[in-house]
Design a protein around this motif. Sequence first.
Motif, short mmCIF file in Angstrom:
data_model
loop_
_atom_site.label_atom_id
_atom_site.label_comp_id
_atom_site.label_asym_id
_atom_site.label_seq_id
_atom_site.Cartn_x
_atom_site.Cartn_y
_atom_site.Cartn_z
N GLY B 347 0.78 -1.40 0.13
CA GLY B 347 0.15 0.01 0.10
C GLY B 347 0.90 1.38 -0.04
O GLY B 347 0.75 2.22 -0.69
N GLY B 348 1.94 1.25 0.87
CA GLY B 348 2.76 2.40 0.76
C GLY B 348 3.39 2.64 -0.51
O GLY B 348 3.66 3.73 -0.75
N LEU B 349 3.92 1.59 -1.14
CA LEU B 349 4.57 1.52 -2.35
C LEU B 349 3.55 2.16 -3.37
O LEU B 349 4.03 3.02 -4.28
CB LEU B 349 5.07 0.35 -2.91
CG LEU B 349 6.20 0.37 -4.01
CD1 LEU B 349 7.65 0.76 -3.62
CD2 LEU B 349 6.51 -1.03 -4.46
N ILE B 350 2.29 1.65 -3.28
CA ILE B 350 1.55 2.45 -4.41
C ILE B 350 1.21 3.76 -4.06
O ILE B 350 0.90 4.54 -4.80
CB ILE B 350 0.04 1.64 -4.37
CG1 ILE B 350 0.46 0.00 -4.90
CG2 ILE B 350 -0.89 2.13 -5.12
CD1 ILE B 350 -1.14 -0.75 -4.54
N GLY B 351 0.96 4.21 -2.70
CA GLY B 351 0.97 5.14 -2.06
C GLY B 351 2.04 6.21 -2.60
O GLY B 351 1.84 7.57 -2.89
N VAL B 352 3.25 5.87 -2.70
CA VAL B 352 4.15 6.80 -3.19
C VAL B 352 4.10 7.39 -4.34
O VAL B 352 4.27 8.28 -4.83
CB VAL B 352 5.77 6.04 -2.88
CG1 VAL B 352 6.85 6.91 -3.60
CG2 VAL B 352 6.17 5.83 -1.55
N ILE B 377 9.28 10.75 0.88
CA ILE B 377 8.85 9.47 0.44
C ILE B 377 9.50 8.44 1.44
O ILE B 377 8.59 7.61 1.93
CB ILE B 377 9.61 9.24 -0.97
CG1 ILE B 377 8.89 10.21 -2.22
CG2 ILE B 377 9.26 7.75 -1.42
CD1 ILE B 377 9.68 10.24 -3.26
N LEU B 378 10.70 8.60 1.88
CA LEU B 378 11.30 7.55 2.99
C LEU B 378 10.33 7.52 4.03
O LEU B 378 9.90 6.63 4.70
CB LEU B 378 12.51 7.87 3.24
CG LEU B 378 13.42 6.96 3.93
CD1 LEU B 378 13.66 5.81 3.12
CD2 LEU B 378 14.62 7.37 4.67
N LEU B 379 9.93 8.87 4.69
CA LEU B 379 9.09 9.17 5.81
C LEU B 379 7.63 8.52 5.57
O LEU B 379 7.32 7.86 6.68
CB LEU B 379 8.90 10.74 6.01
CG LEU B 379 7.90 11.01 7.18
CD1 LEU B 379 8.56 10.71 8.51
CD2 LEU B 379 7.28 12.43 7.07
N ALA B 380 7.01 8.67 4.64
CA ALA B 380 5.76 7.97 4.42
C ALA B 380 5.86 6.88 4.28
O ALA B 380 5.14 6.01 4.90
CB ALA B 380 5.24 8.45 2.85
N PHE B 381 6.91 6.16 3.66
CA PHE B 381 7.19 4.62 3.47
C PHE B 381 7.21 3.89 5.05
O PHE B 381 6.63 3.00 5.17
CB PHE B 381 8.21 4.23 2.74
CG PHE B 381 8.01 3.02 1.87
CD1 PHE B 381 7.16 2.80 1.09
CD2 PHE B 381 8.89 2.14 2.16
CE1 PHE B 381 7.00 1.54 0.33
CE2 PHE B 381 9.04 0.63 1.28
CZ PHE B 381 8.16 0.69 0.55
N VAL B 382 8.16 4.76 5.76
CA VAL B 382 8.57 3.98 6.98
C VAL B 382 7.17 4.24 7.71
O VAL B 382 6.96 3.41 8.57
CB VAL B 382 9.66 4.96 7.71
CG1 VAL B 382 9.76 4.45 9.24
CG2 VAL B 382 10.90 4.60 6.94
N SER B 383 6.59 5.26 8.02
CA SER B 383 5.29 5.43 8.58
C SER B 383 4.37 4.36 8.34
O SER B 383 3.79 3.72 9.19
CB SER B 383 4.67 6.87 8.43
OG SER B 383 5.47 7.70 8.05
N ALA B 384 4.35 3.87 6.98
CA ALA B 384 3.57 3.12 6.61
C ALA B 384 3.71 1.47 7.37
O ALA B 384 2.96 0.74 7.64
CB ALA B 384 3.34 2.76 4.99
N ALA B 385 4.94 1.16 7.37
CA ALA B 385 5.48 0.14 7.72
C ALA B 385 5.11 0.10 9.25
O ALA B 385 4.89 -1.04 9.91
CB ALA B 385 6.91 -0.12 7.84
#
Lengths: 246, 411
Positions: B347-352, B377-385
């Motif tokens: 989901g995070g990847l698609i979100g990016v 992008i990193l922040l968003a991805f890490v938050s998703a995780a």
Amino acid sequence: MPEQTIIQTSEVRKVYGMGEISVAALDGVSISIQEGEFVAIMGPSGSGKSTLMNILGCLDRPTDGHYILDDEDVSDLDKTELAAIRSRQIGFIFQSYNLLSRTTALDNVKLPLIYNRDNKVSPEERVEIARRKLEAVGLGDRAHHQPHELSGGQQQRVAIARALVNDPVLILADEPTGNLDTRSGEDIMNLLHELHEDGRTIVMVTHDHEIAEHTQRTIHLRDGKVEKVIKNGKKHAPRNRKGGSK
Amino acid sequence: MSPSEFLRVAWESIYRNKTRSLLTMLGIIIGVAAVIIMIGISAGTEAAIEEEITGLGTNLVFVNSTFSRGGSGGGTSGMTGGLVYDDGFAIADEVIGVAGVTIEQGSTATIKASGVVLEGVSILGTTPDFPSVRDIELDTGRYFKQQEVDQKQKIAVLGSSLAEELFGDDDPIGQVITVDTTKLTVIGVFEEKGMVGDVDYDNRLYLPITVVFQKFTPSQFAKFRGDRVRVIYVEVDADANLDDVILQIELLLAKRHDVSLESPDFSVTTQQDIIKTQEATTAAFRSLLAWVAGVSLIVGGIGIMNIMLVSVTERTREIGIRQSVGATPNDIRWQFLTEALLLSLVGGLIGVFVGVGGAWLFGWASDMRTVIIPSSILLAFVSAAVVGAFFGFYPANKAAQLDPIEALRHQ
């Protein structure tokens, strides 16, 4: 060759509930089963045979008493340790097969290998072992079929292959023919007898006298106690551990 | 069970329920995209502000009119206060450390030239120091001199895009344009400057401020005290003390306007003041956006938890089977945790992708600028995780605690 005791229970009790409303499903069961024996457990519903099966299969722990499986006291192990015992020592065969749906026969047979942390086998080896077990139960050509594409008898044979894949010391069969027609049931019983002749120790719960009579001993349970133990006609076949079967 | 096995099982489960997985991921997709877009917008706004500040010219001091009630010049308060045209010259002459002064007076007018008619064009009356104070250079021709301003010469300098619109490829120098009813001769064209804040420097007409006073913003007031102006821009010498210059300006104007420094009819601000105000605004804006993005991520996480709980219930029997063949509680926990993590990471990847695309689209469709910051992008991805792990833990734990007998009995 001295006989090795595989199962030894002493005064095993299983109590459900607390205080005054508690019910003892098992009330002091002491049995002993030797390596290479084929034993049936019988009894009316409510006699405690399912509870005994669950304890023998290390799915549950006794409230009181001791259960020694293959020289190891497993009465007080925690969930993780019990899981390890199940993985290493026990192969289950259920009445309703309990195969993973939407998963091929081969992957179903492979499943216990994935959770076995004692012998590290590579993914390629796992496939090979599982394939050999499937061939041993006569389903080498059905490896990539999913359960819904197989008949009841075939599904039960996949389950038997799965029970054998970790080379356990004990095979527990809970009404293995209960969901099958007579012919398929006979096939499965023949397979179990073959396993017994290979030296496997098998404990089977059944309510069918005819099936029970083909084992070596029948343990009758009633009200959580051993009512009687009857010796049947079948000959004892001492376990013959073949090299390279793992 | 090895990590690769967990991954394989988790992927199969997600892939098997494609629609449901996608809907579950939607929350995370929106959350991650929101983080990226919002950081992109606020970073873009910041960059625009920074550009605007530097675009104004360096070391600028702004002197603004404010209308004070304490003005003692007589008459009505509306008539008395504020800056006048001559104040600019006084500052230039008397304050030490001033590099240049420019006064601006704006209006809009209709411009006609060589058959082209443009309505509502912004016109700006200025003084000779304008190009240096505002840091803008001429492409061709020249800017007007003080003498021409004093003589109210009918001349004009064009912004680059205005010149293009009026004359195309022809040389505008020496051409006569009609602004409302006044005829002006073009003497120069500015080079491209672009947008500074919301002002388009290229699409404006520049003319002597005296001409604007006379022709476009006539006022009765001018007869008594001189032409009133709203802002005087003072460029300070690079090595002069800014505070010192401000104090001199304040004292000079207070004396000229006959007001006290406690209740002046003008205010003196610097670029620093403006930067601070703008920064405060963007900071507030950004923290608001961060909250919105954070909330949507949490909502996404709850969606994942919800579906994972459903999944645990649906697959109770499968869990029982796995337990019976030797899966430990940890095996089961990791299996479901991996699935939740995988859901949120995919989901995070698609979100990016949605976020980067969305930010670009937003910048393209609106006047606001957006800047994609890699760290966002990193922040968003890490938050998703983190969200996936956090909200996946409860369902995974629930699955791990299942009793194998109960689980096997489950239909």
